[in-house]
Design an enzyme around this catalytic site. Structure first.
Site, PDB file in Angstrom:
ATOM      1  N   LYS A   1      -4.771  12.304  12.464  1.00 51.47           N
ATOM      2  CA  LYS A   1      -3.947  13.037  11.495  1.00 51.47           C
ATOM      3  C   LYS A   1      -4.530  14.429  11.255  1.00 51.47           C
ATOM      4  O   LYS A   1      -3.802  15.414  11.189  1.00 51.47           O
ATOM      5  CB  LYS A   1      -3.861  12.241  10.183  1.00 51.47           C
ATOM      6  CG  LYS A   1      -2.981  11.003  10.319  1.00 51.47           C
ATOM      7  CD  LYS A   1      -3.102  10.011   9.165  1.00 51.47           C
ATOM      8  CE  LYS A   1      -2.273   8.761   9.483  1.00 51.47           C
ATOM      9  NZ  LYS A   1      -2.385   7.686   8.495  1.00 51.47           N
TER      10      LYS A   1
ATOM     11  N   GLN B   1      -5.146   6.197   3.182  1.00 52.83           N
ATOM     12  CA  GLN B   1      -5.161   5.364   4.387  1.00 52.83           C
ATOM     13  C   GLN B   1      -5.365   3.896   3.991  1.00 52.83           C
ATOM     14  O   GLN B   1      -6.268   3.564   3.229  1.00 52.83           O
ATOM     15  CB  GLN B   1      -6.279   5.830   5.332  1.00 52.83           C
ATOM     16  CG  GLN B   1      -6.255   5.165   6.691  1.00 52.83           C
ATOM     17  CD  GLN B   1      -5.004   5.496   7.512  1.00 52.83           C
ATOM     18  OE1 GLN B   1      -4.446   6.571   7.426  1.00 52.83           O
ATOM     19  NE2 GLN B   1      -4.565   4.531   8.310  1.00 52.83           N
TER      20      GLN B   1
ATOM     21  N   ASP C   1       3.828   9.441   2.833  1.00 48.95           N
ATOM     22  CA  ASP C   1       3.821   8.158   3.549  1.00 48.95           C
ATOM     23  C   ASP C   1       5.111   7.372   3.273  1.00 48.95           C
ATOM     24  O   ASP C   1       5.452   6.455   4.014  1.00 48.95           O
ATOM     25  CB  ASP C   1       2.644   7.309   3.044  1.00 48.95           C
ATOM     26  CG  ASP C   1       1.648   6.972   4.128  1.00 48.95           C
ATOM     27  OD1 ASP C   1       1.981   7.098   5.310  1.00 48.95           O
ATOM     28  OD2 ASP C   1       0.520   6.573   3.765  1.00 48.95           O
TER      29      ASP C   1
HETATM   30  N1  GUN Z   1      -2.450   2.019   7.841  1.00 50.85           N
HETATM   31  C1  GUN Z   1      -1.745   1.656   8.948  1.00 50.85           C
HETATM   32  N2  GUN Z   1      -0.633   2.402   9.047  1.00 50.85           N
HETATM   33  C2  GUN Z   1      -0.629   3.241   8.005  1.00 50.85           C
HETATM   34  C3  GUN Z   1       0.265   4.270   7.579  1.00 50.85           C
HETATM   35  O1  GUN Z   1       1.312   4.549   8.169  1.00 50.85           O
HETATM   36  N3  GUN Z   1      -0.100   4.927   6.451  1.00 50.85           N
HETATM   37  C4  GUN Z   1      -1.220   4.625   5.768  1.00 50.85           C
HETATM   38  N4  GUN Z   1      -1.471   5.313   4.655  1.00 50.85           N
HETATM   39  N5  GUN Z   1      -2.066   3.683   6.126  1.00 50.85           N
HETATM   40  C5  GUN Z   1      -1.767   3.007   7.253  1.00 50.85           C
END
Ligand code: GUN
Length: 291
Positions: free
Chosen positions: A53, A97, A120
C-alpha cells in the site's frame, strides 16, 4: 481450450495511472491526497500488504502518514490515534490493517474511524449505504473484482454469479455489488453450510472464490467457459523460495485452466486490484473533503 488469464497487475497499473493523473490535478490546486495506514504488530502477511500500500501511495503521488505500532499497543492508545487522525484535516483516508491483535476489539476500532475517511469501506455507515444503494466508499477487494470484470470486457448483465464465502471483507459485499443494477447479475452466495456446493458452482457463469482455503474449487465444480475469479491468498510452505513459502489461491489453477473461459491468477489477479482501489478511494476522499 485454454482459459484467458485476466492480468490483474496490468489492470491495476492502469487504475493507478488514472488515479495518479487526478492526484496531479488536485496537487495543482494545493491539495495532496493523504492516507494513514495503521499497522499493529508484526503479522507477516499484514506487513507485506502494508508495504504494498505504501509503495502504491508513493507511485500515485499521495502523502503517506502511516503508523506502525507495537503488538503491545492498547485499544485505548489505538482509539486515541484514530481520534487524532479523524481531527486532522490534512489526512483524507484512514485504514487500520486487519487482523488486529486479540486484545483489541476490531468492531470498536472500525466504528471509531470517521465514515468520511473510511477508505476501506468497513464502517457500518458505509456498509449500510452500500446495501441501500447510496453513495459509499466501496470495499477495495470487491470493488476491484467488479473493475477487473469490466476491464476484461466480460458481460455481466443477466449472468449467474456464484460467490463462495460470506466474509464481511469479500463474500458479502461482492455479492451485493454483483447484484447491483449496474452489474445486474443473479447472485447465489455459498458458504460452509451449503449442501452439494458443486451442483451450484457448476451453474455459475461467473464464479468468485473467496473461501480462504486452498483447493476449494476443483475442475469438476466449474462449467466450461465460466469466468473464475480467485480471491484466495494462501501461504503454503515452499523450500525452493527464499521466503520459504509461496502464494496459492482458492482454486486449482492448473486444473481449471483447461475448463474456465477466463481465470485470475494468484498472485497477480485480484490482489493488485485491492491496492489500486484503495488509491481510488483515497483520491475520492480528498476530492470530497475539498467540496
Ligand atoms: N486485511 C485483509 N484484507 C484487508 C483489507 O482489505 N483491509 C484491511 N484494513 N485489512 C485487511
Amino acid at each position: 481450450m485454454s482459459a484467458t488469464i485476466i492480468d490483474g497487475k496490468e489492470v491495476a497499473a492502469q487504475v493507478r495511472a488514472e488515479v495518479a493523473e487526478k492526484v496531479s490535478a488536485l496537487k495543482a490546486k494545493g491539495i495532496t491526497p493523504c492516507l494513514a495506514v495503521i499497522l499493529v504488530g508484526e503479522n507477516p502477511a499484514s506487513v507485506s500488504y502494508v508495504t504494498g500500500k505504501q509503495k502504491a501511495l508513493a507511485e500515485v503521488g499521495m502523502a503517506d502518514r502511516s503508523v506502525h505500532l507495537p503488538e503491545t499497543t492498547t485499544e485505548e492508545e489505538l482509539l486515541h490515534l484514530i481520534g487524532e487522525l479523524n481531527a486532522d484535516s490534512s489526512v483524507h483516508g484512514i485504514l487500520v490493517q486487519l487482523p488486529l491483535p486479540k486484545h483489541i476489539d476490531e468492531e470498536k476500532v472500525l466504528l471509531a474511524i470517521d465514515p468520511s475517511k473510511d477508505v476501506d469501506g468497513f464502517h457500518p455507515v458505509n456498509v449500510g449505504n452500500l446495501v441501500i444503494g447510496k453513495k459509499a466508499y466501496l470495499p477495495c477487494t470487491p470493488h476491484g473484482i467488479i473493475v477487473l470484470l469490466e476491464k476484461a470486457g466480460i458481460q455481466t448483465s443477466g449472468k449467474h454469479a456464484v460467490v463462495i464465502g460470506r466474509s464481511n471483507i469479500v463474500g458479502k459485499p461482492v455479492s451485493l455489488l454483483l447484484a447491483r443494477k449496474e452489474t445486474n447479475c443473479t447472485v447465489t452466495l455459498c458458504h460452509t453450510g451449503t449442501k452439494n456446493i458443486e451442483e451450484i458452482t457448476r451453474q455459475a457463469d461467473i464464479l468468485v472464490a473467496a473461501a480462504g482455503r486452498p483447493h476449494t474449487v476443483t475442475k469438476d465444480m466449474v462449467k466450461p467457459g465460466a469466468v473464475v475469479i480467485d480471491v484466495g491468498v494462501n501461504r503454503i510452505p515452499d523450500s525452493t523460495k527464499k521466503s520459504g513459502f509461496r502464494l496459492i489461491g482458492d482454486c486449482d489453477f492448473e486444473d481449471l485452466k483447461d475448463v474456465a473461459g477466463f481465470i485470475t491468477p494468484v498472485p497477480g489477479g485480484v490482489g493488485p486490484m485491492t491496492i489500486a482501489m484503495l488509491m481510488f478511494n483515497t483520491l475520492e476522499a480528498a476530492e470530497n473533503a475539498r467540496k
